[in-house]
Design a protein around this motif. Structure first.
Motif, mmCIF file in Angstrom:
data_model
loop_
_atom_site.group_PDB
_atom_site.id
_atom_site.type_symbol
_atom_site.label_atom_id
_atom_site.label_comp_id
_atom_site.label_asym_id
_atom_site.label_seq_id
_atom_site.Cartn_x
_atom_site.Cartn_y
_atom_site.Cartn_z
ATOM 1 N N VAL A 28 16.867 71.913 -1.986
ATOM 2 C CA VAL A 28 18.060 72.511 -2.574
ATOM 3 C C VAL A 28 18.997 71.356 -2.909
ATOM 4 O O VAL A 28 19.288 70.508 -2.060
ATOM 5 N N LEU A 29 19.435 71.317 -4.172
ATOM 6 C CA LEU A 29 20.218 70.206 -4.684
ATOM 7 C C LEU A 29 21.600 70.654 -5.148
ATOM 8 O O LEU A 29 21.734 71.722 -5.756
ATOM 9 N N LEU A 30 22.604 69.834 -4.881
ATOM 10 C CA LEU A 30 23.935 70.028 -5.451
ATOM 11 C C LEU A 30 24.112 68.985 -6.540
ATOM 12 O O LEU A 30 23.701 67.829 -6.376
ATOM 13 N N PHE A 40 35.748 70.934 -1.168
ATOM 14 C CA PHE A 40 34.996 72.174 -1.315
ATOM 15 C C PHE A 40 33.501 71.930 -1.113
ATOM 16 O O PHE A 40 32.812 72.743 -0.488
ATOM 17 N N VAL A 41 32.994 70.817 -1.627
ATOM 18 C CA VAL A 41 31.573 70.487 -1.443
ATOM 19 C C VAL A 41 31.273 70.320 0.044
ATOM 20 O O VAL A 41 30.263 70.827 0.545
ATOM 21 N N ILE A 42 32.142 69.651 0.778
ATOM 22 C CA ILE A 42 31.947 69.493 2.223
ATOM 23 C C ILE A 42 31.977 70.855 2.901
ATOM 24 O O ILE A 42 31.165 71.137 3.793
ATOM 25 N N GLU A 43 32.888 71.723 2.477
ATOM 26 C CA GLU A 43 32.960 73.073 3.042
ATOM 27 C C GLU A 43 31.654 73.836 2.811
ATOM 28 O O GLU A 43 31.130 74.488 3.720
ATOM 29 N N GLU A 55 27.399 64.408 8.193
ATOM 30 C CA GLU A 55 26.266 64.612 7.282
ATOM 31 C C GLU A 55 26.740 65.223 5.965
ATOM 32 O O GLU A 55 26.283 64.838 4.887
ATOM 33 N N ALA A 56 27.666 66.158 6.036
ATOM 34 C CA ALA A 56 28.214 66.780 4.824
ATOM 35 C C ALA A 56 28.920 65.734 3.968
ATOM 36 O O ALA A 56 28.780 65.738 2.738
ATOM 37 N N MET A 60 27.891 64.716 0.220
ATOM 38 C CA MET A 60 28.914 64.837 -0.820
ATOM 39 C C MET A 60 29.070 63.515 -1.570
ATOM 40 O O MET A 60 29.194 63.500 -2.798
ATOM 41 N N LEU A 61 29.049 62.402 -0.853
ATOM 42 C CA LEU A 61 29.168 61.098 -1.509
ATOM 43 C C LEU A 61 27.943 60.799 -2.381
ATOM 44 O O LEU A 61 28.076 60.194 -3.451
ATOM 45 N N ALA A 62 26.764 61.231 -1.950
ATOM 46 C CA ALA A 62 25.568 61.077 -2.786
ATOM 47 C C ALA A 62 25.725 61.881 -4.069
ATOM 48 O O ALA A 62 25.401 61.391 -5.164
#
Length: 104
Positions: A28-30, A40-43, A55-56, A60-62
């Protein structure tokens, strides 16, 4: 199920073995966009994918620097559910966050 042999007067059943194949796994990719906030991505990563804060942040940085980040590896049904959850939460918050799945 099995075949019966009666060569010696006794009836016995020989069970046939079938190889059990592991289900296919999906990443699963963002995907990065210019509108969804990093918070919001971290959430999403902590709530939907049960990632730790550290880890989040790494994922998110990736996403931010590489354009895409891997959230996890799941069976097809679980991956589809997670993609749907991300899209529903993002749309509900007014973000165009894109989430996809691809076979490993």
């Amino acid at each position: 199920m099995g075949r019966k042999y009666t060569g010696d007067g006794f009836e016995s059943e020989v069970l046939e073995r079938h190889e059990v194949k592991e289900p296919s796994r999906y990443k699963v990719l963002l995907h990065n966009d210019d509108y969804t906030t990093m918070d919001f991505v971290i959430e999403i990563l902590t709530k939907v994918f049960h990632k730790s804060e550290a880890e989040a942040t790494r994922i998110m940085l990736a996403v931010h620097h590489e354009g895409v980040g891997v959230c996890g590896l799941y069976t097809a049904e679980v991956a589809e559910t997670k993609v749907d959850m991300v899209h529903r939460l993002a749309r509900g918050a007014g973000f165009p966050l894109k989430c996809t799945m691809e076979k490993e």
